[in-house]
Motif scaffolding. Structure first.
Motif: not given
Ligand SMILES: O=C(O)[C@@H]1CCC=N1
Ligand SMILES: NC(=O)C1=CN([C@@H]2O[C@H](COP(=O)(O)OP(=O)(O)OC[C@H]3O[C@@H](n4cnc5c(N)ncnc54)[C@H](OP(=O)(O)O)[C@@H]3O)[C@@H](O)[C@H]2O)C=CC1
Length: 265
Positions: A98-100, A167-169, A171-174
């Motif tokens: 989970v993010t954040g 890391a979220t930004v 890797g995941a948003c990337g």
């Molecule tokens: O955009 C979001 O909030 C989630 C977090 C990382 C990817 N998607």
């Protein structure tokens, strides 16, 4: 390492991608994975692959050993609170993607359960994620198992929890940033003459090749760019025009905007 039963709480975009990756990698047998969701009609493919689909989180948690929580940040506390009695610290490992939401926050909701945070991206479905992992109270044995699992699903890196938002930004948003870059290339490719299929293949394979040059050869991007930019050539002309239009600057600003959004919410 013996196979453990895995419950994925929240079979949405990321939760389903993790289940797909676990299946593809062979790390888990379909029958050892349970995915939960309230509306299970979206999980037809996983069900057909033999994954157990549940609406009851209590059953899923009690019957598993690894619990991956892939809920939205706004309802994760409420859902975990409801099922806190289903957890057994002697049996379960709790992984939050989970993010954040911090380890302290989650450990407060489920007392006695060490929480490991992992930040994969949706390429986990095809075993090509980069997964950043942070923990505070998990045992070495638990961390070893979790790392082994995510190693099957791409690459892993252990980070300090304070870098989890970053890391979220990156890797995941990337994944979304990279795909938007590829899409823009496809649009440009069509403008200079290619049909969409050919433009997509050329753009995507080119990005894959560029990434592999860095990953396999451990080079700096600019070193590889120097090899492409012929003096007075077309590459440097295009690159400089992109920079005049704010290419690198827009990406850096976008990354910091994403980061600030997580940190301020
Ligand atoms: O955009 C979001 O909030 C989630 C977090 C990382 C990817 N998607
Ligand atoms: N998508 C991504 O690329 C990434 C996402 N993340 C993080 O992962 C988490 C999930 O994101 P994402 O998959 O995109 O979100 P989704 O909304 O796609 O998935 C969350 C899922 O949780 C389910 N859900 C809601 N309430 C319950 C409940 N009580 N019990 C079981 N399931 C429930 C929802 O389905 P239903 O309503 O049917 O129950 C939904 O499908 C978020 O915290 C996100 O920040 C992290 C990295 C990458």
């Amino acid at each position: 390492m013996s196979a453990k039963k895995i419950a994925i709480i929240g079979g949405g975009n990321l939760g389903s991608a993790i289940a797909q990756g676990l299946l593809k990698s062979g790390f888990s047998k379909a029958g050892d994975i349970t995915v939960t969701k309230r509306n299970t009609s979206t999980l037809k493919e996983l069900r057909e692959a033999g994954v157990r689909i549940e609406t009851d989180n209590d059953i899923a948690i009690r019957e598993a050993e690894i619990i991956v929580v892939a809920l939205k940040p706004y309802n994760v506390r409420e859902v975990l609170q409801e099922f806190r009695g289903s957890f057994d610290p002697a049996k379960h490992i709790l992984i939050s993607v989970v993010t954040g939401v911090s380890i302290d926050d989650l450990e407060h909701v489920v007392p006695g359960m060490p929480v490991v945070r992992a930040m994969p991206n949706t390429a986990i479905a095809i075993q090509e994620s980069i997964t950043c992992i942070a923990h505070k109270h998990a045992t070495e044995e638990q961390i070893r198992y979790i790392k082994t699992m995510f190693d099957q699903l791409g690459a892993t890196v252990s980070i300090d929890e304070k870098l989890m938002d970053a890391a979220t930004v990156l890797g995941a948003c990337g994944i979304a940033y990279a795909l938007r870059y590829i899409r823009a290339n496809i649009q440009g490719g069509i403008e200079i003459g290619f049909d969409v299929r050919t433009a997509s293949l050329i753009a995507a394979q080119t990005v894959k090749g560029a990434a592999e040059l860095l990953i396999r050869e451990n080079r700096h991007p600019e070193e590889e760019i120097d090899k492409v930019t012929t003096p007075k050539g077309c590459t440097i002309a295009g690159l400089n025009e992109m920079e005049h239009q704010g290419f690198s600057s827009s990406l850096i600003k976008g990354i910091t905007a994403s980061y600030n959004k997580i940190v301020k919410d």
